[in-house]
Design a protein around this motif. Structure first.
Motif, PDB file in Angstrom:
ATOM      1  N   GLY A 164     -21.750  28.863 107.398  1.00  0.00           N
ATOM      2  CA  GLY A 164     -20.823  28.496 106.339  1.00  0.00           C
ATOM      3  C   GLY A 164     -20.459  27.035 106.263  1.00  0.00           C
ATOM      4  O   GLY A 164     -19.632  26.638 105.440  1.00  0.00           O
ATOM      5  N   PHE A 165     -21.075  26.213 107.102  1.00  0.00           N
ATOM      6  CA  PHE A 165     -20.819  24.775 107.046  1.00  0.00           C
ATOM      7  C   PHE A 165     -21.651  24.136 105.936  1.00  0.00           C
ATOM      8  O   PHE A 165     -22.767  24.575 105.647  1.00  0.00           O
ATOM      9  N   ALA A 166     -21.109  23.090 105.354  1.00  0.00           N
ATOM     10  CA  ALA A 166     -21.853  22.281 104.390  1.00  0.00           C
ATOM     11  C   ALA A 166     -22.261  20.985 105.067  1.00  0.00           C
ATOM     12  O   ALA A 166     -21.401  20.187 105.478  1.00  0.00           O
ATOM     13  N   ILE A 167     -23.551  20.787 105.241  1.00  0.00           N
ATOM     14  CA  ILE A 167     -24.046  19.582 105.910  1.00  0.00           C
ATOM     15  C   ILE A 167     -23.974  18.414 104.928  1.00  0.00           C
ATOM     16  O   ILE A 167     -24.599  18.436 103.873  1.00  0.00           O
ATOM     17  N   THR A 168     -23.218  17.392 105.283  1.00  0.00           N
ATOM     18  CA  THR A 168     -23.065  16.227 104.410  1.00  0.00           C
ATOM     19  C   THR A 168     -23.920  15.049 104.868  1.00  0.00           C
ATOM     20  O   THR A 168     -24.223  14.165 104.069  1.00  0.00           O
ATOM     21  N   GLU A 169     -24.273  15.032 106.144  1.00  0.00           N
ATOM     22  CA  GLU A 169     -25.141  13.985 106.680  1.00  0.00           C
ATOM     23  C   GLU A 169     -26.044  14.613 107.729  1.00  0.00           C
ATOM     24  O   GLU A 169     -25.572  15.404 108.553  1.00  0.00           O
ATOM     25  N   VAL A 170     -27.331  14.271 107.715  1.00  0.00           N
ATOM     26  CA  VAL A 170     -28.210  14.716 108.793  1.00  0.00           C
ATOM     27  C   VAL A 170     -29.398  13.762 108.904  1.00  0.00           C
ATOM     28  O   VAL A 170     -29.950  13.316 107.899  1.00  0.00           O
ATOM     29  N   ASP A 171     -29.727  13.440 110.127  1.00  0.00           N
ATOM     30  CA  ASP A 171     -30.879  12.596 110.438  1.00  0.00           C
ATOM     31  C   ASP A 171     -31.736  13.378 111.422  1.00  0.00           C
ATOM     32  O   ASP A 171     -31.246  13.780 112.485  1.00  0.00           O
ATOM     33  N   VAL A 172     -32.985  13.632 111.054  1.00  0.00           N
ATOM     34  CA  VAL A 172     -33.900  14.393 111.905  1.00  0.00           C
ATOM     35  C   VAL A 172     -34.944  13.430 112.462  1.00  0.00           C
ATOM     36  O   VAL A 172     -35.592  12.697 111.701  1.00  0.00           O
ATOM     37  N   PHE A 173     -35.119  13.417 113.788  1.00  0.00           N
ATOM     38  CA  PHE A 173     -35.988  12.427 114.404  1.00  0.00           C
ATOM     39  C   PHE A 173     -36.385  12.893 115.804  1.00  0.00           C
ATOM     40  O   PHE A 173     -35.797  13.830 116.359  1.00  0.00           O
ATOM     41  N   TYR A 174     -37.377  12.217 116.362  1.00  0.00           N
ATOM     42  CA  TYR A 174     -37.752  12.424 117.756  1.00  0.00           C
ATOM     43  C   TYR A 174     -37.134  11.305 118.595  1.00  0.00           C
ATOM     44  O   TYR A 174     -37.232  10.129 118.243  1.00  0.00           O
ATOM     45  N   GLU A 175     -36.515  11.694 119.695  1.00  0.00           N
ATOM     46  CA  GLU A 175     -35.976  10.683 120.605  1.00  0.00           C
ATOM     47  C   GLU A 175     -37.118   9.887 121.226  1.00  0.00           C
ATOM     48  O   GLU A 175     -38.112  10.448 121.681  1.00  0.00           O
ATOM     49  N   LYS A 176     -36.954   8.592 121.289  1.00  0.00           N
ATOM     50  CA  LYS A 176     -37.978   7.734 121.876  1.00  0.00           C
ATOM     51  C   LYS A 176     -38.068   7.959 123.381  1.00  0.00           C
ATOM     52  O   LYS A 176     -37.058   8.120 124.057  1.00  0.00           O
ATOM     53  N   GLY A 177     -39.288   7.990 123.884  1.00  0.00           N
ATOM     54  CA  GLY A 177     -39.500   8.074 125.319  1.00  0.00           C
ATOM     55  C   GLY A 177     -39.414   9.465 125.900  1.00  0.00           C
ATOM     56  O   GLY A 177     -39.474   9.628 127.124  1.00  0.00           O
ATOM     57  N   ALA A 178     -39.273  10.497 125.054  1.00  0.00           N
ATOM     58  CA  ALA A 178     -39.172  11.868 125.550  1.00  0.00           C
ATOM     59  C   ALA A 178     -40.257  12.724 124.898  1.00  0.00           C
ATOM     60  O   ALA A 178     -40.701  12.428 123.785  1.00  0.00           O
ATOM     61  N   PRO A 179     -40.709  13.777 125.578  1.00  0.00           N
ATOM     62  CA  PRO A 179     -41.707  14.662 124.969  1.00  0.00           C
ATOM     63  C   PRO A 179     -41.174  15.248 123.663  1.00  0.00           C
ATOM     64  O   PRO A 179     -40.021  15.685 123.588  1.00  0.00           O
ATOM     65  N   LYS A 180     -42.013  15.282 122.651  1.00  0.00           N
ATOM     66  CA  LYS A 180     -41.548  15.712 121.339  1.00  0.00           C
ATOM     67  C   LYS A 180     -41.023  17.139 121.332  1.00  0.00           C
ATOM     68  O   LYS A 180     -40.090  17.456 120.601  1.00  0.00           O
ATOM     69  N   PHE A 181     -41.607  18.017 122.158  1.00  0.00           N
ATOM     70  CA  PHE A 181     -41.155  19.414 122.139  1.00  0.00           C
ATOM     71  C   PHE A 181     -39.717  19.541 122.639  1.00  0.00           C
ATOM     72  O   PHE A 181     -39.021  20.507 122.308  1.00  0.00           O
ATOM     73  N   LEU A 182     -39.250  18.559 123.418  1.00  0.00           N
ATOM     74  CA  LEU A 182     -37.882  18.557 123.936  1.00  0.00           C
ATOM     75  C   LEU A 182     -36.927  17.719 123.100  1.00  0.00           C
ATOM     76  O   LEU A 182     -35.714  17.862 123.224  1.00  0.00           O
TER      77      LEU A 182
END
Length: 205
Positions: free
Chosen positions: A176-194
């Motif tokens: 029931g939350f309304a997302i007003t801001e979101v940034d989707v990314f991979y953290e640098k230096g870490a395995p992408k699956f994590l």
């Protein structure tokens, strides 16, 4: 699992979550927190130095006694009053509409019934209150998703039920939350699956 969960896992999480590379993300996610805050998955208090001056108090939800103990120095250095208010994000011991903002950092992956926990956060937030979140979850790329599905059973056994394939945006919307801001990314230096992160703000109705 008793000794491992109580004595070993909190130290592993403290070390992993205490890496300096996560500090810019903690700074970003804590922006805009104000008033009375409920923080689910407080851990060992790595967000404490990033609470804005507008925060008047924090209700910390943390199941691990050792995690709370490891937070001692950060709590002692804080000008914000932080109280350990509960152990389980699925049953917050707080009144309805009692919090102005909420904080969750790399927490939704481990809560057994995450929909119940998000419902609890909604309940204790005032209407229009905001949940500030940075969470790892289902990657945006199919090839990474395949590895996440393969590795998730082992990840859950080793890291306290940590899921790799939860869709953070879907979980928040379904709650029931309304997302007003979101940034989707991979953290640098870490395995992408994590390290498929979603960082943003969601508003309670």
């Amino acid at each position: 699992m008793g000794i491992y969960a109580e004595r070993v896992l909190p130290r592993m999480i403290n070390a992993a979550c205490g890496m300096k590379s996560s500090n810019p993300l903690r700074s970003r996610v804590c922006e805009g927190l104000h008033g009375q805050v409920v923080e689910i998955g407080f851990g060992s208090g790595h967000n404490v130095p990033f609470y804005p001056a507008a925060v008047t108090g924090v209700a910390a939800i943390e199941p691990a006694d050792l995690g709370w103990k490891l937070a001692g120095k950060r709590l002692a250095a804080s000008t914000v009053t932080v109280e350990r208010s509960g152990l389980d994000g699925q049953a917050l011991p707080l009144p309805d509409d009692s919090c102005d903002t909420a904080l969750s950092t790399w927490t939704l992956c481990t809560i057994p019934d995450v929909s119940v926990a998000l419902g609890e956060v909604r309940r204790v937030l005032k209407p229009g209150g905001t949940l500030h979140f940075v969470e790892h979850g289902l990657a945006p790329d199919e090839n990474v998703q395949r590895w996440q599905h393969r590795l998730e059973p082992m990840q859950k056994r080793l890291f306290g039920g940590c899921h790799l394939t939860r869709s953070i945006a879907d979980l928040l919307s379904d709650a029931g939350f309304a997302i007003t801001e979101v940034d989707v990314f991979y953290e640098k230096g870490a395995p992408k699956f994590l390290a498929a992160d979603s960082l943003g703000v969601a508003v309670a109705p």
